[in-house]
Design an enzyme around this catalytic site. Structure first.
Site, short mmCIF file in Angstrom:
data_model
loop_
_atom_site.label_atom_id
_atom_site.label_comp_id
_atom_site.label_asym_id
_atom_site.label_seq_id
_atom_site.Cartn_x
_atom_site.Cartn_y
_atom_site.Cartn_z
N HIS A 387 66.84 50.45 29.92
CA HIS A 387 67.24 51.55 29.04
C HIS A 387 67.10 52.90 29.76
O HIS A 387 68.04 53.70 29.81
CB HIS A 387 66.36 51.51 27.79
CG HIS A 387 66.65 52.58 26.78
ND1 HIS A 387 67.40 52.36 25.66
CD2 HIS A 387 66.29 53.89 26.73
CE1 HIS A 387 67.49 53.47 24.95
NE2 HIS A 387 66.82 54.42 25.58
N GLU A 388 65.92 53.14 30.33
CA GLU A 388 65.68 54.44 30.97
C GLU A 388 66.52 54.61 32.24
O GLU A 388 66.91 55.73 32.58
CB GLU A 388 64.19 54.61 31.29
CG GLU A 388 63.28 54.64 30.06
CD GLU A 388 63.69 55.67 29.02
OE1 GLU A 388 64.31 56.69 29.38
OE2 GLU A 388 63.40 55.44 27.83
N HIS A 391 69.80 56.10 31.30
CA HIS A 391 69.70 57.56 31.21
C HIS A 391 69.69 58.19 32.61
O HIS A 391 70.36 59.20 32.86
CB HIS A 391 68.42 57.96 30.49
CG HIS A 391 68.41 57.70 29.03
ND1 HIS A 391 69.45 58.06 28.20
CD2 HIS A 391 67.47 57.11 28.23
CE1 HIS A 391 69.15 57.72 26.95
NE2 HIS A 391 67.96 57.13 26.95
N HIS A 394 73.01 58.20 34.28
CA HIS A 394 73.84 59.20 33.61
C HIS A 394 73.52 60.58 34.18
O HIS A 394 74.43 61.36 34.52
CB HIS A 394 73.56 59.15 32.11
CG HIS A 394 74.60 59.84 31.27
ND1 HIS A 394 74.50 59.92 29.91
CD2 HIS A 394 75.74 60.49 31.59
CE1 HIS A 394 75.54 60.57 29.42
NE2 HIS A 394 76.31 60.94 30.43
#
Length: 597
Positions: A387-388, A391, A394
Site C-alpha cells: 500500500h505505502e 503512494h 506515485h
C-alpha cells in the site's frame, strides 16, 4: 519482531535523514535562511505593481517554500521516530513557529491576487513569459474569490494557525505519547506490554480470551480519557465549521470538497450506494458467527481468523520480494525503481518504543519519498508495505515528470495508487497458491480488506457528515453525542448479529483521521476506482497500463475526477461503487462455498 530500542534495528531498515540535511547544524542554517526570507516576502505587500514584481514574488515564495518544507519534514520525521524525544519536539516546534511566520508574511497575497481584474492578470502573464509557469495556479485561485477574506482577516487567521491546530496536536500527543495500554496475556500465557502493533496481532488470535483481554485493554485508556478526547474532537470540528462559515461555504463538507472540485453528489452517492449493499456485509457477519461457532458475535471476534492452520509469518525481505512479483503488471521500470528504494534506505521498517503508530509515505520534492512502517513480519504487514509503496511510487513518478508546482497530488487520487497495488497483490497470491486453506485465508483477507477500506471508511464518512451537521446546527458535541452517532451507524453497518460491548460506541475516540475532516471517504472511492483499474491491468489491457502509468505521472496537473476519467474510471456515476460492491458480494458467496467444502 519487536525491538526495545532503535539501536537494535539493522541500519538497512532505518531512514537516512541526512538525505535532507547532513546535520542538525545544516538544518539550523536553513531555518535562518527561511526566517530571513520572511521579511523579503512581507516586503512585497503593496509592492506588486506589474508583471515583473508579480513574478519575483511567486519565484521567491516557491523557493522559500521549498526550503521550509525540507526544514519541517526533517523535524517531523525525527519526531515520528520517537514521539518522546524532547530534542525532536524542540525541532518541530521551531519549524512550526517559522511556518506561522511564513504563512503570515504571505497571507496578503491571495486577497491581493483576487483584487486584480482577471484581464489585468492575463495581461501580466502575456507580458512576462516566465509567469506561464504559474498561470494555471493563478487562474485557479479565482475559483476561491468568494471564499477569501480581507487582507487583515487573512493575516489574523494565519497568526492563529498554530492555535487552530492545537486539537489535532493534543490528540496526537495523547494517542502516540501518553496513552499506555498496560500488560496483557499473550497466546503463550505470558504477560506482555500491549502496543498497537502487538494489538493488531492479538486481536487476530484464535484464542477468544486473548482477543477479549487485548480488546478491553486497548480501549481502556480511551474510555478513561473519553471526555478529554471528546473535547479535542469537538474543538477540531467546531474550528472547521467556524472557518467554513467565515469563508462563506455552504457547509464544512462543501469546503472540504471544493479544492478537488468534487460535487457533493459523489460523497452522498458513496454513502447511499454502500448502504444499499449492507445485506452482503450482514451476510458476512452471520457467516463469521457460524464459522467461529459462537452464540454471540462481539467486536473482538471481527478479526479472528476464520481459516486455521495457515502460515501467516513472512519476513520483511520475503515480503518485499513477493511485492515485486505481484506488481509485475506495472512494468520493469516500476519494479526496478522500488528495488532502489530499499537499497537507498527510503523505508523505516520496525516498530520501536515511542515511534509514531501506523504507516505512511511522505514525498519530498527534490529529495525522495520517505516510507514509515511498523512492520510485524506477517501478511497484514505485507499488504501495508504494498500500500505505502503505491503512494511512494506515485510521489516518485509525479516528482520526476511534473514541475514542482504540479508535482503534489490530491489525497483523492493518492488512495487509488496505493490500493491498485493491494488488489494486484491479493490477486497474485490467490493465483500462485495451491494450498486450499491458504486460498480460503486469502479470500477472507480480501473480504476484510474490502470491509476495512470501503465499508468502514464509508461508515466513518457518514459519522463525520453527521457530527459536522450537528455542530452547524448548534447541537452539543461531547462524548455522549459522539457515542450516540457512532453506535447507530456501526449497528447499521454490522447488522443484528453483533452483540455490543460498551467499548464499541467509543470507536470514534481512537481515529486520528477525524482531525483531517472529510478525508476518509477518499479511501473508499479510491478502493472502488482501484478495483476497476487492477482488473483491467490483470487482463493484460495495454491501454489501461499506459493510461494508469500516465495517471501516476500526472501529479495535480488536472482535477482528481478528470485524472481518473483519463485512467478509465468515472466516479461521478454510481457504477464504480456498484461494481466494487458486486465483487464483494461475489467474494462472500465464494468464501461461503469454500468453507462448506
Amino acid at each position: 519482531m519487536q525491538y526495545q530500542s532503535r539501536k537494535d534495528v539493522p541500519i538497512a531498515e532505518t531512514w537516512d535523514l541526512t538525505d535532507i540535511f547532513k546535520t542538525d547544524a545544516v538544518w539550523e542554517q536553513a531555518c535562518k535562511e527561511v526566517e530571513e526570507s520572511v521579511g523579503k516576502l512581507k516586503a512585497f505587500d503593496g509592492a506588486i505593481t506589474d508583471a515583473t514584481s508579480l513574478y519575483n514574488y511567486l519565484f521567491t515564495s516557491e523557493e522559500v517554500g521549498t526550503t521550509f518544507k525540507k526544514v519541517y519534514v526533517y523535524a517531523m520525521l525525527h519526531l515520528d521516530l520517537d514521539t518522546r524525544d524532547s530534542k525532536a519536539q524542540v525541532l518541530l516546534d521551531r519549524a512550526k513557529q517559522i511556518g506561522v511566520k511564513l504563512s503570515a508574511a504571505t497571507s496578503f497575497f491571495m486577497p491581493f491576487l483576487l483584487s486584480l481584474d482577471e484581464n489585468t492578470l492575463k495581461k501580466y502573464i502575456a507580458e512576462k513569459k516566465e509567469l506561464s509557469y504559474f498561470e494555471e495556479d493563478l487562474l485557479e485561485s479565482f475559483r476561491y474569490k468568494a471564499h477569501v477574506l480581507s487582507k487583515e482577516k487573512e493575516e489574523v487567521l494565519s497568526e492563529l494557525g498554530e492555535a487552530l491546530s492545537v486539537p489535532s496536536t493534543t490528540f496526537g500527543m495523547i494517542n502516540n505519547a501518553d496513552i499506555q495500554f498496560g500488560e496483557v496475556t499473550n497466546e503463550q500465557g505470558e504477560k506482555v506490554q500491549l502496543t498497537r502493533g502487538m494489538y493488531s496481532k492479538l486481536i487476530e488470535s484464535p484464542d477468544r480470551n486473548v482477543r477479549k483481554e487485548a480488546y478491553k485493554a486497548y480501549y481502556k485508556p480511551y474510555l478513561e480519557s473519553k471526555n478529554t478526547i471528546a473535547s479535542t474532537l469537538a474543538a477540531a470540528i467546531k474550528n472547521n465549521v467556524t472557518l467554513s462559515r467565515m469563508r462563506q461555504y455552504p457547509s464544512a463538507l462543501q469546503k472540504a470538497l471544493f479544492p478537488d472540485k468534487v460535487p457533493q453528489d459523489v460523497y452522498d452517492n458513496l454513502i447511499e450506494t454502500t448502504r444499499e449493499h449492507l445485506s452482503s456485509m450482514n451476510h458476512y457477519q452471520r457467516l463469521r458467527k457460524e464459522t467461529l461457532g459462537l452464540d454471540e458475535l462481539r467486536a473482538y471476534d471481527l478479526n479472528a481468523p476464520l481459516v486455521k492452520d495457515v502460515k501467516n509469518e513472512i519476513s520483511y525481505d520475503e515480503a518485499f520480494d513477493t511485492m515485486l512479483k505481484s506488481l509485475e503488471p506495472l512494468g520493469e521500470d516500476y519494479i526496478s525503481t522500488l528495488k532502489q528504494f530499499k537499497e537507498k534506505r527510503y523505508f523505516d521498517v520496525r516498530e520501536t518504543p515511542g515511534k509514531r503508530s501506523g504507516a505512511y509515505n511522505l514525498g519530498l520534492y527534490g529529495v525522495h519519498p520517505f516510507i514509515l512502517l511498523n512492520h510485524q513480519d506477517d501478511l497484514d504487514s505485507l499488504f501495508t508495505l504494498v500500500h505505502e509503496c503505491g503512494h511512494a511510487m506515485h510521489s516518485h513518478y509525479s516528482s520526476t515528470h511534473q514541475p514542482q508546482i504540479t508535482a503534489g497530488y490530491s489525497i483523492f487520487v493518492a488512495e487509488v495508487a496505493s490500493t491498485v497495488n493491494e488488489i494486484l497483490l491479493i490477486r497474485y497470491l490467490l493465483n500462485v497458491t495451491t494450498d486450499e486453506q491458504m486460498k480460503k485465508h486469502l479470500i477472507n483477507h480480501f473480504i476484510d480488506s474490502f470491509k476495512g477500506t470501503l465499508f468502514t471508511q464509508v461508515m466513518f464518512a457518514e459519522f463525520e457528515k453527521t457530527v459536522h451537521a450537528k455542530a452547524e446546527n448548534g447541537e452539543p458535541l461531547n462524548a455522549d453525542a459522539f457515542n450516540e452517532v457512532y453506535e447507530k451507524i456501526f449497528r447499521d453497518f454490522n447488522g443484528e448479529d453483533l452483540v455490543f460491548d460498551d467499548e464499541v460506541k467509543f470507536g470514534w475516540s481512537r481515529i486520528p483521521h477525524f482531525y483531517r475532516p472529510f478525508y476518509v471517504y477518499k479511501y473508499a472511492t479510491g478502493y472502488a476506482a482501484a478495483i476497476q483499474i487492477a482488473d483491467k491491468l490483470l487482463a493484460g489491457d495495454a491501454e489501461t497500463k499506459s493510461a494508469y502509468l500516465q495517471f501516476l505521472q500526472s501529479g495535480s496537473s488536472d482535477y482528481p475526477l478528470e485524472l481518473l476519467k483519463k485512467a478509465g474510471v468515472d466516479l461521478t456515476t454510481p457504477e464504480p461503487i456498484k461494481h466494487a460492491l458486486r465483487i464483494f458480494d461475489d467474494l462472500v458467496t465464494e468464501f461461503e462455498v469454500l468453507l462448506k467444502k
